[in-house]
Every structure is written in structure tokens, then in C-alpha cells.
Design a protein around this motif. Structure first.
Motif, PDB file in Angstrom:
ATOM      1  N   UNK A 244      53.422 -10.757  20.057  1.00 64.32           N
ATOM      2  CA  UNK A 244      52.617  -9.833  20.518  1.00 64.32           C
ATOM      3  C   UNK A 244      52.223  -9.893  22.003  1.00 64.32           C
ATOM      4  N   UNK A 245      52.659  -9.067  23.117  1.00 61.72           N
ATOM      5  CA  UNK A 245      52.046  -9.214  24.268  1.00 61.72           C
ATOM      6  C   UNK A 245      51.214  -8.103  24.720  1.00 61.72           C
ATOM      7  N   UNK A 246      49.938  -8.263  25.738  1.00 63.66           N
ATOM      8  CA  UNK A 246      49.260  -7.388  26.093  1.00 63.66           C
ATOM      9  C   UNK A 246      49.474  -6.774  27.181  1.00 63.66           C
ATOM     10  N   UNK A 247      49.260  -5.469  27.718  1.00 64.37           N
ATOM     11  CA  UNK A 247      49.619  -5.180  29.076  1.00 64.37           C
ATOM     12  C   UNK A 247      48.425  -4.140  29.402  1.00 64.37           C
ATOM     13  N   UNK A 248      47.978  -4.215  30.610  1.00 59.89           N
ATOM     14  CA  UNK A 248      46.812  -3.192  31.186  1.00 59.89           C
ATOM     15  C   UNK A 248      47.395  -1.983  31.794  1.00 59.89           C
ATOM     16  N   UNK A 249      47.121  -0.742  31.112  1.00 59.06           N
ATOM     17  CA  UNK A 249      47.475   0.395  31.639  1.00 59.06           C
ATOM     18  C   UNK A 249      46.351   1.233  32.221  1.00 59.06           C
ATOM     19  N   UNK A 250      46.725   2.026  33.359  1.00 57.75           N
ATOM     20  CA  UNK A 250      45.647   2.590  34.084  1.00 57.75           C
ATOM     21  C   UNK A 250      44.922   3.692  33.369  1.00 57.75           C
ATOM     22  N   UNK A 253      40.798   1.423  29.032  1.00 57.32           N
ATOM     23  CA  UNK A 253      40.093   0.097  29.081  1.00 57.32           C
ATOM     24  C   UNK A 253      40.581  -0.699  27.801  1.00 57.32           C
ATOM     25  N   UNK A 254      41.529  -0.094  27.048  1.00 62.76           N
ATOM     26  CA  UNK A 254      41.889  -1.191  25.934  1.00 62.76           C
ATOM     27  C   UNK A 254      43.199  -1.580  26.348  1.00 62.76           C
ATOM     28  N   UNK A 255      43.551  -2.918  26.226  1.00 63.06           N
ATOM     29  CA  UNK A 255      44.975  -3.390  26.705  1.00 63.06           C
ATOM     30  C   UNK A 255      45.777  -3.104  25.472  1.00 63.06           C
ATOM     31  N   UNK A 256      47.151  -2.425  26.043  1.00 64.90           N
ATOM     32  CA  UNK A 256      48.050  -2.183  25.118  1.00 64.90           C
ATOM     33  C   UNK A 256      48.922  -3.275  24.612  1.00 64.90           C
ATOM     34  N   UNK A 412      42.310   5.690  11.920  1.00 66.98           N
ATOM     35  CA  UNK A 412      41.104   5.350  11.605  1.00 66.98           C
ATOM     36  C   UNK A 412      40.549   4.526  13.063  1.00 66.98           C
ATOM     37  N   UNK A 413      40.944   4.831  13.977  1.00 69.39           N
ATOM     38  CA  UNK A 413      40.900   4.275  15.322  1.00 69.39           C
ATOM     39  C   UNK A 413      39.526   3.797  15.641  1.00 69.39           C
ATOM     40  N   UNK A 414      39.094   2.672  15.987  1.00 67.88           N
ATOM     41  CA  UNK A 414      37.711   1.968  16.203  1.00 67.88           C
ATOM     42  C   UNK A 414      37.874   1.606  17.483  1.00 67.88           C
ATOM     43  N   UNK A 415      37.294   2.822  18.498  1.00 64.35           N
ATOM     44  CA  UNK A 415      37.562   2.513  19.992  1.00 64.35           C
ATOM     45  C   UNK A 415      36.538   1.575  20.473  1.00 64.35           C
ATOM     46  N   UNK A 416      35.428   1.444  19.904  1.00 64.85           N
ATOM     47  CA  UNK A 416      34.394   0.435  20.413  1.00 64.85           C
ATOM     48  C   UNK A 416      35.127  -0.892  20.338  1.00 64.85           C
ATOM     49  N   UNK A 417      36.101  -1.102  19.572  1.00 65.74           N
ATOM     50  CA  UNK A 417      36.641  -2.575  19.239  1.00 65.74           C
ATOM     51  C   UNK A 417      37.406  -2.681  20.312  1.00 65.74           C
ATOM     52  N   UNK A 418      38.056  -1.657  20.844  1.00 63.96           N
ATOM     53  CA  UNK A 418      39.325  -1.876  21.532  1.00 63.96           C
ATOM     54  C   UNK A 418      38.966  -1.954  23.157  1.00 63.96           C
ATOM     55  N   UNK A 419      37.947  -1.637  23.450  1.00 65.27           N
ATOM     56  CA  UNK A 419      37.748  -1.596  24.868  1.00 65.27           C
ATOM     57  C   UNK A 419      37.288  -3.250  25.272  1.00 65.27           C
ATOM     58  N   UNK A 420      38.470  -3.361  25.295  1.00 65.21           N
ATOM     59  CA  UNK A 420      39.175  -4.267  26.328  1.00 65.21           C
ATOM     60  C   UNK A 420      40.284  -3.385  26.461  1.00 65.21           C
TER      61      UNK A 420
END
Lengths: 429, 265
Positions: A244-250, A253-256, A412-420
Motif C-alpha cells: 500500500x502506498x500513500x499519496x497526498x492530494x490537495x 489532510x488525509x493521505x490517500x 463508518x468513517x473516522x475522520x479524526x483518525x485520518x487527518x494526516x
């Protein structure tokens, strides 16, 4: 040219803050963006220089809904680095506290965040006026999950009793045995909730997902196993970064996250259920069969049933763990730091949650990487929305908006977690 | 309040983990009663229905970390008759205030491949640094019983009964053996505000200060005791103060002192 823009500024009944923007031009869907505007908090940065024993409590603060996932990811990674071998009773208590978190988090989502969508209520409080028994029973079941967390962790949110090497204090057999009558009741109530969920109206929305989760030879996964998918991945968790790779989209604030060379993947209850169905406990299997679930579930709207099946599993598993429990000689084993890199990947209620740390000989953290399940699911949620909106474009904006919100809440998205890591906006042209 | 209109409750979120607002949903035994006594007018984590302000009571979770949020909190204050900040993020800046001691641009580069997409402030700050706050409820996370107490005090127009003494008093009252004196376990209980029910010591662990500094703490005295009796290093003392309430004034001052001793010059 006519443009419709549907915009939801704050998606409700999810944990954390995000937005959705949909643009439709001349009857054609042009763009869907799930925008996460949860402000970044920089965990991976300020973990640098901290002691390896501090990672569990610090990373727990990434998420108030699934702190156990972060506690477990961190302790397993650190123990891997230091070569610690964890005795069976401590391993079992870790599964037990995870049962508590799954019960609490899944019931919160099923009854309070997701079910109101199916029944047309804005929230569980409004739903409780017409369905008081369902909501009251759900609250009681939810509380049982929290009871497990309180006994093993000290409190429901940000438990204080988990440490690298084990626990600060372990329960007695008698303390655990006292939970049993309530858990027996919870097991029955959870089976009823699966029946309730199975009678809701479901859209026909089967998708071709790559499901990614853990798989363990002997058990439905919590803390250990190989990272597997239904499309051929089978690697140890230490190979996570190669898969799995992460990318930063504009717009986020969560990396995809994407599967290298393939694209989006789906983590969470549907993935675990599909890949580990045979490892479910007997009544969980019975519940799934009676609810009409096949051994594979590719309809994200039905995640509400699968969460229920996992709650049944969690009660059965908790009862088994309690029956077999013999307290360990000591609550934790001493863990001495040594330089190296370690990995933790555990099944949070929303899917795999990945930790990677590098520490030095003194135990100071040199590097940290953490990937939350919702960050991984972001691309899949956007893809679902594309597939969902196209056949439903004739719906009026308010109806389309609500149904899109529901399609997002499937995860059940947990967005607090995802911001990064959600706001909904539909643009129609 | 005119007639029998139920007071309107709003729950707001800034930079946080959602745990403190979840505490309200975790009040399983009281939730339906709270919903009966208050009109839940804005609470996105729990409902998609939104009522416009003004609100009688706003609970604010999270710290201010972006230019947009620094603006947003003023509108919330204008829309709120009473505003109560809840949790360590809202009352002290939270764990994300660790940036206050470092260069946030460096932090952004560590986490994000394209730092130019990220808008963030140099410091993470509590709500009270931006607007007048009627009450601050401490904790990481807040304690459910204190949340119910604060809401109930608000409903009855009285002052909340939330003690500002130390965790030590809770230990003594519960008969928990002092982990520092009896076992030499470092503990921040003597300088930390009560509220958790002496949770960590009752699990044989030292307090790690979730509830922030107590009223008039003597932190240097505790540091000296730790250094002399427990052999703690400046780095250990520094780290213990730099957690969830790192930017609370008393903790910040003491931690900076140890930072200078740890890295002289």
C-alpha cells in the motif's frame, strides 16, 4: 450548460470533520470529492524523540472512538522491535479488550449513526421516539462493550492500563466471571440486532472490491495475522509499505492509500467477513446465515448487518476468553529496547490500522508512520459515490445528498483518525 | 428561559480526537434523559439535523490550529449564551500543542509530501485564548460524571461542582496506596487536578496528568523529589510534562526549565 452542485459542508454522524462536493454538468457526473478538512495534528512528527514506551498512550489520542486500535498497534510494533514474547494470558486479554472496543464502536455506528438513514430519521434520538426498544437495547449492548473496556482499560476512552509488554494490572478470574451474565444477555441482544438490521431495505449495490485485511490460521483476526486480499495479496505486515502506498492530494489532510499498481482497496468489516468467514464463532455464523448473508458480502450498505455479526462474534469470543482465562504470573513482561524497526497492524473496528516505528538502542523513536483505516478507505468511498450517483442522478438534491451521506456512512468513517482526513457539495451544471 | 422551551445545546469540534464529545454518547444510562432535557440543536457527530443559533449552551471540543478555526470560534461565541470548553485540547491545546515547542513547518514536512496543501498555525491554543469561556472542563478525555454535572449545573443555573484539588486527594479518599512512596513509581498526581478518580494509581501506574495542573501546583518541588529520590533525568521529567496538557501554563514553564537543563545553552 446547466450545472448542479450539491455540497455538504459538514457530513453528520461520522467521527471528525469532512465535506463532499458533487458536480453534475448537463446530466453528466463530472466530479466527486470527499474533502477531509480535519486539521492536521502531526503525530508522526512529534513522536520523534519520544520514548518507545510512550507511543501507545500518545497514539491513542489520534482517535477517541478506537483508542484500543492505536494502543495495540503501538505495543505490537515495539514488542516486535525488542523481540518480546508475550505470554498467552496477556495475548488473550488483548483480544478481550478489543472485543470491548468492537462492541462499543460497532453498536454506536449501527444504532446511532447508520440505522437512522435506513429508517429516515436525522438521528437516533428521533428514532428512539418511534423505536424506543431498539435504541434502548442498543445503548445497553453498547455499554457492555464499554464495561469490558473499563474493567481491562480503566476507562472507555483512552484506556490507561495498556503498556508495552502487557498491562499495568490484570483482572482476577472472579472479576471477569462477574461480567458473564451480562455478556450472555448481550450475545442474545446482538443476535436480535442482526435480525433487525437484516430487515432494513437495501439498495442493490454490489461492487467489485479488493478487500484487504488480516488473516490468522486459527482465529478471526484482531492483533495478528498475514495481510491478505481477495485478489492475491498475502504478505507479512512488515511488507505493508510494499503493498500500500500513500499519496497526498490537495483536497484532503488525509493521505490517500492505494494498492501499488492497482488502485483503491476496501478495509473493514466487509473485508474481514469475506476473507475470514470460516473463522467466525458458531452463533455469529448462524446469525449471518439467518440474516441472508452469503459468505461474501460486496454491498457496503449491508455493512450494518456485518457489523452486527461481528458484535455477535465479539460476545462469543469474550465469553470464551473469560472461560479460559488464567491470570498471568505478572501483568507484563519487561521489554528492553534495542535499535530496529517494527510493525503493528491490527483490526480496528473500521479496518486495518498500521503502525511502523524505528527506535534507537536507548528506546528513543527515530521515525513513525501510522495509517488509519479511514485514510485507506477514502479512495474507495469516492469510487462508491461515482458508481452510486450515476444511476441516481434524477433524485432531487436533498434526497441525493442524504443517500450520498448514507453511502459515506457505510464506512463508518473516522475522520479524526485520518487527518494526516468530511463537508458534501453537489454541483449540477 | 421563556415558558417551557428546552435550552438549545450545540456541540462544536476543533482539532481533537472526538473522544470528549463521544463521552456524551457514552453516557448510555443518561443519554435519553439529556436529550429530553435539552434540545440538541447542533451536534454533527450524532445528528444530521441542524438548527440555527443562537444556542443556550455550547460545548466546544478541540484546540485552535488553523486560521479558519481562529475565525470560526468567534462566531460560535457570538451564537452562544454560555460556552464551555471540554477536554485537554480545548482547555490547554492538547497533544497537538507539542508543535508549540518546535518548528511547525518542519512537522508538516515530516508528515505530508506536499506541505503547500496544509494550512496550519504555529501554535495549538486553547479556546480561552481566543474568546471568553464560561467554564473549562478538564481531562483527556473528560470524565462522564463531570460532564453530566456541568450540564446539570447549567440546567439549574448553578456553579458546577468540579474540584480543583489534586489526584492525591482522590487516592487518599479511595485508600489507594501511594505508588510513588511505596513503589518508587514516578507520578504526577501531586500536581494534577482530580477528576479521573485516581485511575492510574488504582491500576498500579503513576498519574500522567490527563487533567492538567491542579490549582497552585508546586511542580519544581515534585521535579526535585523525582530527581533526588527516584533518580529521574531532566529528559524524563521534561517528557512527562510534555504530553496532553503540555501547553498548560504551569506545565509549560516547568518543562522549558528542564529543556534548558537538558540542552544547556
Amino acid at each position: 450548460m446547466s450545472t448542479r452542485i450539491i455540497q455538504v459542508d459538514t457530513i453528520a454522524r461520522v467521527e471528525g470533520e469532512g465535506a463532499l462536493r458533487i458536480q453534475i454538468s448537463d446530466g453528466k457526473l463530472e466530479d466527486v470529492k470527499l474533502r477531509i478538512f480535519e486539521p492536521p495534528r502531526f503525530f508522526e512528527a512529534f513522536l520523534r524523540g519520544r520514548d518507545f514506551t510512550e507511543a501507545p498512550d500518545i497514539t491513542a489520542r489520534i482517535c477517541g472512538i478506537c483508542p484500543v486500535a492505536y494502543l495495540m498497534g503501538a505495543v505490537h510494533a515495539m514488542e516486535m522491535i525488542c523481540g518480546a514474547v508475550i505470554p498467552r494470558p496477556i495475548r488473550d486479554l488483548r483480544r478481550l479488550i478489543y472485543c470491548g472496543e468492537w462492541i462499543e464502536s460497532h453498536i454506536l455506528h449501527m444504532a446511532m449513526l447508520h440505522a437512522p438513514d435506513f429508517l429516515g430519521y436525522p438521528d437516533a434520538i428521533a428514532m428512539a421516539k418511534d423505536h424506543p426498544d431498539v435504541v434502548k437495547k442498543a445503548l445497553r449492548v453498547k455499554k457492555l462493550g464499554n464495561d469490558i473496556m473499563v474493567l481491562l482499560g480503566g476507562r472507555e476512552i483512552h484506556p490507561i492500563n495498556v503498556r508495552v509488554g502487557g498491562f499495568y494490572k490484570v483482572p482476577t478470574k472472579e472479576q471477569l466471571r462477574r461480567l458473564k451474565p451480562d455478556l450472555q444477555w448481550g450475545l442474545e441482544a446482538a443476535m436480535e440486532m442482526v435480525r433487525f438490521a437484516s430487515q432494513l431495505n437495501f439498495q442493490d449495490f454490489e461492487q467489485d472490491y479488493e478487500f484487504v485485511c488480516l488473516r490468522h490460521p486459527d482465529e478471526y483476526p484482531f492483533n495478528e495475522g498475514m495481510m491478505v486480499s481477495n485478489k492475491g495479496i498475502e504478505v507479512p505486515i512488515s511488507a505493508y509499505d510494499t503493498v500500500l502506498v500513500e499519496e497526498h492530494v490537495p483536497h484532503s489532510t488525509a493521505l490517500h492509500s492505494r494498492i501499488r499498481g492497482r488502485g483503491a482497496c476496501h478495509v473493514g468489516p466487509l473485508a474481514r467477513y469475506t476473507m475470514n468467514h470460516e473463522k467466525l464463532t458458531p452463533l455469529a455464523k448462524t446469525s449471518a446465515r439467518e440474516a441472508g448473508l452469503a459468505e461474501i458480502c460486496c454491498n457496503p450498505f449491508k455493512s450494518i448487518i456485518v457489523r452486527g455479526v461481528e458484535v455477535v462474534f465479539a460476545f462469543e469470543e469474550a465469553l470464551r476468553l473469560i472461560d479460559e482465562y488464567e491470570p498471568p504470573d505478572r501483568p507484563f513482561i519487561p521489554v528492553t529496547p534495542r535499535a530496529g524497526t517494527g510493525y503493528g497492524c491490527t483490526e480496528a473496528p473500521r479496518g486495518i490500522c498500521y503502525h511502523r516505528y524505528t527506535i534507537d538502542d536507548a528506546g528513543a523513536i527515530q521515525d513513525a508512520k501510522i495509517v488509519s483505516p479511514t485514510a485507506v478507505n477514502q479512495s474507495t468511498i469516492e469510487k462508491d459515490l461515482w458508481h452510486f450517483i450515476e444511476p441516481n442522478m434524477d433524485l432531487p438534491d436533498d434526497r441525493l445528498q442524504w443517500e450520498c451521506e448514507q453511502a459515506i456512512r457505510n464506512y463508518d468513517p473516522c475522520i479524526s483518525c485520518s487527518a494526516h482526513f468530511l463537508k458534501l457539495e453537489v454541483v449540477r451544471q | 428561559m421563556p415558558g417551557k422551551r428546552r435550552p438549545k445545546l450545540a456541540v462544536w469540534k476543533f482539532a481533537s480526537c472526538d473522544g470528549c464529545q463521544l463521552s456524551l454518547l457514552d453516557c448510555e444510562d443518561e443519554l435519553l434523559d439529556v436529550a429530553g432535557a435539552l434540545d440538541i440543536a447542533y451536534f454533527p457527530e450524532a445528528t444530521r439535523s441542524v438548527q440555527p443559533g443562537p444556542y443556550d449552551l455550547s460545548l466546544v471540543e478541540g484546540s485552535i490550529t488553523t486560521p479558519h478555526d481562529a475565525e470560526r470560534i468567534h462566531q460560535i461565541r457570538r451564537d452562544s449564551r454560555q460556552l464551555i470548553s471540554i477536554g485537554a485540547c480545548a482547555t490547554a491545546g492538547g497533544i497537538q500543542a507539542l508543535r508549540n515547542f518546535k518548528d511547525v513547518r518542519e512537522f508538516t514536512r515530516i508528515v505530508y509530501a506536499s506541505p503547500q496543501y496544509i494550512e496550519t498555525l504555529r501554535r495549538s491554543t486553547p479556546i480561552a485564548e481566543h474568546v471568553r469561556v464560561d467554564f473549562e472542563l478538564r481531562g483527556c478525555p473528560i470524565a462522564k460524571h463531570q460532564l453530566i454535572e456541568v450540564i446539570s449545573a447549567f440546567l439549574n443555573g448553578r456553579k458546577p461542582n468540579v474540584p480543583t484539588y489534586s489526584v492525591c486527594q482522590e487516592c487518599k479518599r479511595q485508600g489507594v496506596v501511594c505508588v510513588m512512596v511505596a513503589h518508587g513509581t514516578p507520578c504526577l498526581g501531586p500536581v494534577t487536578q482530580a477528576g479521573c478518580g485516581a485511575l492510574c494509581p488504582s491500576y498500579h501506574r503513576g498519574c500522567y496528568a490527563c487533567f492538567g495542573p491542579k490549582e497552585t501546583p508546586n511542580i519544581p518541588a515534585l521535579s526535585q523529589w523525582r530527581r533526588e529520590r527516584l533518580g529521574a533525568s531532566d529528559l524524563e521529567i521534561l517528557r512527562s510534562l510534555r504530553t496532553f496538557n503540555a501547553a498548560a501554563a504551569e506545565f509549560e514553564r516547568e518543562s522549558i526549565r528542564h529543556e534548558h537543563q537538558n540542552h544547556p545553552g
